[in-house]
Design a protein around this motif. Structure first.
Motif, short mmCIF file in Angstrom:
data_model
loop_
_atom_site.label_atom_id
_atom_site.label_comp_id
_atom_site.label_asym_id
_atom_site.label_seq_id
_atom_site.Cartn_x
_atom_site.Cartn_y
_atom_site.Cartn_z
N GLN A 94 -3.53 14.13 -3.71
CA GLN A 94 -3.12 12.96 -2.93
C GLN A 94 -3.88 11.75 -3.46
N PHE A 95 -3.26 10.58 -3.36
CA PHE A 95 -3.93 9.36 -3.78
C PHE A 95 -3.33 8.19 -3.03
N ALA A 96 -4.11 7.14 -2.87
CA ALA A 96 -3.66 5.92 -2.22
C ALA A 96 -3.82 4.75 -3.19
N PHE A 97 -2.80 3.92 -3.27
CA PHE A 97 -2.83 2.75 -4.14
C PHE A 97 -2.65 1.48 -3.32
N TYR A 98 -3.43 0.46 -3.66
CA TYR A 98 -3.14 -0.89 -3.21
C TYR A 98 -2.15 -1.44 -4.23
N ILE A 99 -1.05 -1.98 -3.76
CA ILE A 99 0.08 -2.31 -4.63
C ILE A 99 0.27 -3.81 -4.78
N HIS A 100 0.53 -4.23 -6.00
CA HIS A 100 1.07 -5.57 -6.27
C HIS A 100 2.54 -5.34 -6.61
N HIS A 101 3.43 -5.83 -5.75
CA HIS A 101 4.87 -5.66 -5.93
C HIS A 101 5.39 -6.89 -6.66
N HIS A 102 5.77 -6.71 -7.91
CA HIS A 102 6.22 -7.81 -8.77
C HIS A 102 7.74 -7.79 -8.83
N ILE A 103 8.37 -8.88 -8.39
CA ILE A 103 9.83 -8.98 -8.37
C ILE A 103 10.27 -10.09 -9.32
N TYR A 115 0.86 -1.19 0.00
CA TYR A 115 0.00 0.00 0.00
C TYR A 115 0.90 1.23 0.00
N LEU A 116 0.57 2.21 -0.82
CA LEU A 116 1.28 3.49 -0.84
C LEU A 116 0.27 4.63 -0.89
N GLU A 117 0.56 5.66 -0.13
CA GLU A 117 -0.29 6.84 -0.11
C GLU A 117 0.61 8.06 -0.12
#
Length: 71
Positions: free
Chosen positions: A43-52, A4-6
């Motif tokens: 401002q915005f908030a994202f639910y994140i899929h972190h792809h490695i 999550y990033l905001e």
């Protein structure tokens, strides 16, 4: 993992957003529908899929947790 990033929106293109979080700029890949939601938002908030992968990392941003889970 990043889930999550905001933060503040610095720049938006049709497929990515530069999100400033505590002085760090994260490039978040987004869908065109999500890009339209971020336009004009300070401002915005994202639910994140972190792809490695072995050759790089990507952050995919979604406006809801359900949308991220379907991805």
């Amino acid at each position: 993992m990043i889930g999550y990033l905001e933060g503040g929106i610095k720049h938006v293109d049709c497929d990515r957003c530069l999100l400033l979080v505590n002085g760090v700029g994260y490039e978040v890949l987004i869908h065109a529908k999500t890009a339209s939601l971020t336009m004009g938002a300070g401002q915005f908030a994202f639910y994140i899929h972190h792809h490695i992968r072995e050759d790089g990392q990507s952050l995919f941003g979604f406006s809801t947790a359900r949308e991220r889970d379907l991805f």
